[in-house]
Design an enzyme around this catalytic site. Structure first.
Site, PDB file in Angstrom:
ATOM      1  N   ASP A  28      26.969 -49.037  70.102  1.00  0.00           N
ATOM      2  CA  ASP A  28      26.921 -49.596  71.460  1.00  0.00           C
ATOM      3  C   ASP A  28      25.503 -50.098  71.681  1.00  0.00           C
ATOM      4  O   ASP A  28      24.564 -49.305  71.669  1.00  0.00           O
ATOM      5  CB  ASP A  28      27.287 -48.487  72.466  1.00  0.00           C
ATOM      6  CG  ASP A  28      27.430 -48.992  73.896  1.00  0.00           C
ATOM      7  OD1 ASP A  28      27.050 -50.143  74.182  1.00  0.00           O
ATOM      8  OD2 ASP A  28      27.917 -48.215  74.737  1.00  0.00           O
ATOM      9  N   ASP A  49      26.292 -56.376  76.887  1.00  0.00           N
ATOM     10  CA  ASP A  49      26.551 -54.998  76.482  1.00  0.00           C
ATOM     11  C   ASP A  49      27.866 -55.011  75.705  1.00  0.00           C
ATOM     12  O   ASP A  49      28.889 -55.414  76.254  1.00  0.00           O
ATOM     13  CB  ASP A  49      26.649 -54.168  77.778  1.00  0.00           C
ATOM     14  CG  ASP A  49      26.965 -52.705  77.561  1.00  0.00           C
ATOM     15  OD1 ASP A  49      27.220 -52.298  76.426  1.00  0.00           O
ATOM     16  OD2 ASP A  49      26.963 -51.957  78.574  1.00  0.00           O
ATOM     17  N   HIS A 109      31.509 -51.046  83.894  1.00  0.00           N
ATOM     18  CA  HIS A 109      30.548 -51.171  84.985  1.00  0.00           C
ATOM     19  C   HIS A 109      30.158 -52.624  85.209  1.00  0.00           C
ATOM     20  O   HIS A 109      30.166 -53.422  84.265  1.00  0.00           O
ATOM     21  CB  HIS A 109      29.295 -50.350  84.661  1.00  0.00           C
ATOM     22  CG  HIS A 109      28.759 -50.566  83.272  1.00  0.00           C
ATOM     23  ND1 HIS A 109      27.743 -51.431  82.994  1.00  0.00           N
ATOM     24  CD2 HIS A 109      29.133 -50.054  82.056  1.00  0.00           C
ATOM     25  CE1 HIS A 109      27.496 -51.433  81.695  1.00  0.00           C
ATOM     26  NE2 HIS A 109      28.339 -50.608  81.089  1.00  0.00           N
ATOM     27  N   HIS A 129      23.770 -50.625  85.176  1.00  0.00           N
ATOM     28  CA  HIS A 129      24.906 -50.196  85.996  1.00  0.00           C
ATOM     29  C   HIS A 129      24.752 -50.823  87.376  1.00  0.00           C
ATOM     30  O   HIS A 129      24.078 -50.306  88.238  1.00  0.00           O
ATOM     31  CB  HIS A 129      25.010 -48.669  86.075  1.00  0.00           C
ATOM     32  CG  HIS A 129      26.404 -48.214  86.376  1.00  0.00           C
ATOM     33  ND1 HIS A 129      27.100 -48.656  87.472  1.00  0.00           N
ATOM     34  CD2 HIS A 129      27.243 -47.404  85.713  1.00  0.00           C
ATOM     35  CE1 HIS A 129      28.305 -48.120  87.462  1.00  0.00           C
ATOM     36  NE2 HIS A 129      28.431 -47.350  86.409  1.00  0.00           N
ATOM     37  N   GLU A 163      34.543 -51.235  79.094  1.00  0.00           N
ATOM     38  CA  GLU A 163      34.505 -50.412  77.892  1.00  0.00           C
ATOM     39  C   GLU A 163      35.530 -49.316  78.070  1.00  0.00           C
ATOM     40  O   GLU A 163      35.659 -48.737  79.144  1.00  0.00           O
ATOM     41  CB  GLU A 163      33.125 -49.818  77.663  1.00  0.00           C
ATOM     42  CG  GLU A 163      32.518 -49.076  78.834  1.00  0.00           C
ATOM     43  CD  GLU A 163      31.044 -48.772  78.615  1.00  0.00           C
ATOM     44  OE1 GLU A 163      30.720 -48.242  77.550  1.00  0.00           O
ATOM     45  OE2 GLU A 163      30.242 -49.064  79.507  1.00  0.00           O
ATOM     46  N   GLU A 199      33.930 -52.474  73.676  1.00  0.00           N
ATOM     47  CA  GLU A 199      33.374 -52.963  74.944  1.00  0.00           C
ATOM     48  C   GLU A 199      33.031 -54.442  74.842  1.00  0.00           C
ATOM     49  O   GLU A 199      32.495 -54.897  73.827  1.00  0.00           O
ATOM     50  CB  GLU A 199      32.101 -52.167  75.265  1.00  0.00           C
ATOM     51  CG  GLU A 199      31.311 -52.682  76.458  1.00  0.00           C
ATOM     52  CD  GLU A 199      30.175 -51.756  76.853  1.00  0.00           C
ATOM     53  OE1 GLU A 199      29.668 -51.033  75.975  1.00  0.00           O
ATOM     54  OE2 GLU A 199      29.799 -51.753  78.029  1.00  0.00           O
TER      55      GLU A 199
HETATM   56  O1  57R Z   1      28.159 -47.539  78.216  1.00  0.00           O
HETATM   57  C1  57R Z   1      20.136 -44.698  79.963  1.00  0.00           C
HETATM   58  C2  57R Z   1      21.913 -46.132  79.305  1.00  0.00           C
HETATM   59  N1  57R Z   1      26.423 -47.655  80.719  1.00  0.00           N
HETATM   60  C3  57R Z   1      22.410 -46.937  78.321  1.00  0.00           C
HETATM   61  C4  57R Z   1      23.571 -47.659  78.537  1.00  0.00           C
HETATM   62  O2  57R Z   1      29.246 -44.898  82.499  1.00  0.00           O
HETATM   63  C5  57R Z   1      24.229 -47.586  79.752  1.00  0.00           C
HETATM   64  O3  57R Z   1      31.017 -43.769  82.975  1.00  0.00           O
HETATM   65  C6  57R Z   1      23.717 -46.775  80.743  1.00  0.00           C
HETATM   66  O4  57R Z   1      20.762 -45.466  79.004  1.00  0.00           O
HETATM   67  C7  57R Z   1      22.547 -46.048  80.529  1.00  0.00           C
HETATM   68  C8  57R Z   1      29.827 -43.754  82.898  1.00  0.00           C
HETATM   69  N2  57R Z   1      29.098 -42.661  83.218  1.00  0.00           N
HETATM   70  C9  57R Z   1      29.743 -41.531  83.881  1.00  0.00           C
HETATM   71  C10 57R Z   1      29.172 -40.247  83.367  1.00  0.00           C
HETATM   72  C11 57R Z   1      29.649 -41.722  85.373  1.00  0.00           C
HETATM   73  C12 57R Z   1      28.803 -45.068  81.200  1.00  0.00           C
HETATM   74  C13 57R Z   1      29.722 -45.329  80.058  1.00  0.00           C
HETATM   75  C14 57R Z   1      28.854 -45.298  78.835  1.00  0.00           C
HETATM   76  C15 57R Z   1      27.714 -46.354  78.869  1.00  0.00           C
HETATM   77  C16 57R Z   1      26.619 -45.839  78.033  1.00  0.00           C
HETATM   78  C17 57R Z   1      27.310 -46.754  80.260  1.00  0.00           C
HETATM   79  C18 57R Z   1      27.872 -46.217  81.328  1.00  0.00           C
HETATM   80  N3  57R Z   1      27.415 -46.810  82.418  1.00  0.00           N
HETATM   81  N4  57R Z   1      26.477 -47.719  82.035  1.00  0.00           N
HETATM   82  C19 57R Z   1      25.469 -48.409  79.942  1.00  0.00           C
HETATM   83 CO    CO Z   2      28.356 -50.400  78.792  1.00  0.00          CO
END
Ligand code: 57R
Ligand code: CO
Length: 403
Positions: A164, A175, A244, A252, A277, A384
């Site tokens: 990812d 992304d 997201h 996000h 995703e 994704e």
């Molecule tokens: O894709 C701090 C990162 N992302 C890297 C990538 O959302 C992302 O459902 C965010 O480094 C931060 C989610 N979270 C729940 C626990 C509420 C995730 C799904 C995985 C991921 C990594 C992501 C999410 N939201 N933004 C990208």
């Molecule tokens: Co993502």
């Protein structure tokens, strides 16, 4: 080696993608990419993603509407940034597929992937670069794992690995993610999330209801099952992980796309960028935080807290200059360039910073994002794509011949 457009001259050593051709040779790229994508398209537009009509009878007018078409013309700079970042991603993906073999060290895979990402995007501080740390989560770990220095994990024949990664230009982040496995027995697990992601993307559009997209994804995902070592498992979506929206410099962007049916009636809107995703699991389909943390991100709305400790102040200045509100990882802080050669030269390496980093987390300025794991012994997969809801149609920017 002869390169024939459309016929793969290199086949992937893993089962997660449909196959791939080194299509970019037709753009003048070298077989192992070495030329920044911007230099391949001087005076030419970047390649477009896959276009799909916005679903729903009420959207049929859009494809021919004069006003909507004019708005699209006015947005071409934005689309060009997104398309360039997407082309970088496709080329980095092709390079990555070849590295994913049993025996590869994950930290080497991530470093090479990230170095290629930097080279092809033409890294320039916060203006263009990596979008976020490379996830390479294994098996029951679904997301937010990248090796810290000293982690010598090697990918094996039995592993299921989610790659990812992100690329950003002017804060516009692409992304995408795919899953790597080597054994045929995992094919249904990979196919479940690949098809669920494609179904979610197809169902998305202007005025689509987020909770209903979740329902579409869930239905596709749950139509799969998998037999592992004589036992049949239902395949479940991981219900507390979500797609997201993506806003400038904000991975996000505020809206979440569930991967199960929910009562959320929030709608997608014209102009928005989303990453859909989906995560498939043989476990309970629910994640929690576990293990050593590698991923961190400055809060987009971080409060301005006066810091008492000099080390915390200095680390925050480094984060502000180098990453801003984009996610970063510990490995990057420990590089000679501290995460960006354009910003720090080769004098950016952070040492003995962990106390300061934890202090920034405690002050609510930086958030720690530890790995997200399902139950031990389970397997998870992820695909994704990033798309934009343009006035006339949606464009799946990250679509490639691999997935
Ligand atoms: O894709 C701090 C990162 N992302 C890297 C990538 O959302 C992302 O459902 C965010 O480094 C931060 C989610 N979270 C729940 C626990 C509420 C995730 C799904 C995985 C991921 C990594 C992501 C999410 N939201 N933004 C990208
Ligand atoms: Co993502």
């Amino acid at each position: 080696m002869k390169h024939t457009i459309g016929i793969p001259s290199v086949l992937p050593p893993h089962r997660g993608v449909k196959g791939y051709a080194d299509y970019y040779v037709k753009y003048g790229q070298t077989p192992v990419p070495s030329i920044p994508v911007s230099e391949l398209f001087v005076g030419k537009p970047f390649p477009e993603g896959e276009h799909q009509d916005h679903p729903g009878d009420y959207n049929v007018f859009r494809t021919t509407d004069v006003e909507k078409r004019a708005m699209e013309m006015a947005n071409s700079d934005l689309y060009e940034s997104l398309r360039e970042a997407a082309e970088v991603q496709r080329q980095v993906r092709h390079y990555t597929h070849q590295m994913m073999k049993p025996g590869a060290k994950l930290i080497d895979v991530c470093t090479k992937l990230e170095d290629m990402n930097r080279k092809l995007v033409g890294e320039d501080g916060k203006l263009r670069g990596i979008g976020f740390p490379t996830g390479c989560s294994l098996n029951h770990v679904a997301a937010h794992y990248t090796p810290n220095n000293g982690d010598d994990t090697i990918i094996t024949e039995n592993d299921v690995c989610k790659i990812d990664f992100g690329t950003q230009i002017n804060g516009r982040i692409i992304d995408c993610a795919f899953t790597v496995a080597f054994q045929e027995k995992y094919d249904p697990l990979l196919e479940a999330s690949r098809e669920a992601t494609n179904a979610g993307v197809r169902a998305a559009g202007i005025d689509s209801v987020l909770g209903e997209i979740g329902g579409v994804i869930q239905e596709v995902m749950e139509s799969y099952e998998i037999e592992l070592d004589g036992k049949v498992y239902p395949i479940k979506p991981i219900r507390n992980l979500m797609g997201h929206s993506i806003a400038p410099y904000n991975i996000h962007g505020g809206k979440s796309v569930p991967i199960v049916k929910t009562p959320d009636r929030t709608r997608m809107e014209e102009g928005e960028v989303f990453a859909i995703e989906t995560f498939a699991s043989t476990g309970r389909g629910y994640i929690e935080e576990d293990m050593e943390c590698s991923h961190y991100m400055k809060d987009f709305d971080a409060p301005h807290v006066p810091l008492r400790l000099t080390r915390s102040k200095e680390l925050l200045r480094h984060i502000d200059n180098t990453f801003g509100t984009l996610p970063f990882c510990r490995r990057w802080l420990e590089r000679p360039d501290g995460g960006s050669a354009t910003v720090n030269g080769q004098n950016g390496k952070q040492t003995r910073y962990l106390g300061a980093l934890n202090n920034l987390v405690d002050c609510g300025i930086v958030t720690a994002h530890p790995p997200l794991v399902d139950i031990k012994g389970s397997y998870t997969s992820q695909y994704e794509h990033t798309f934009i809801l343009k006035p006339t149609r949606k464009e799946i920017l990250s679509r490639g011949d691999d997935f």
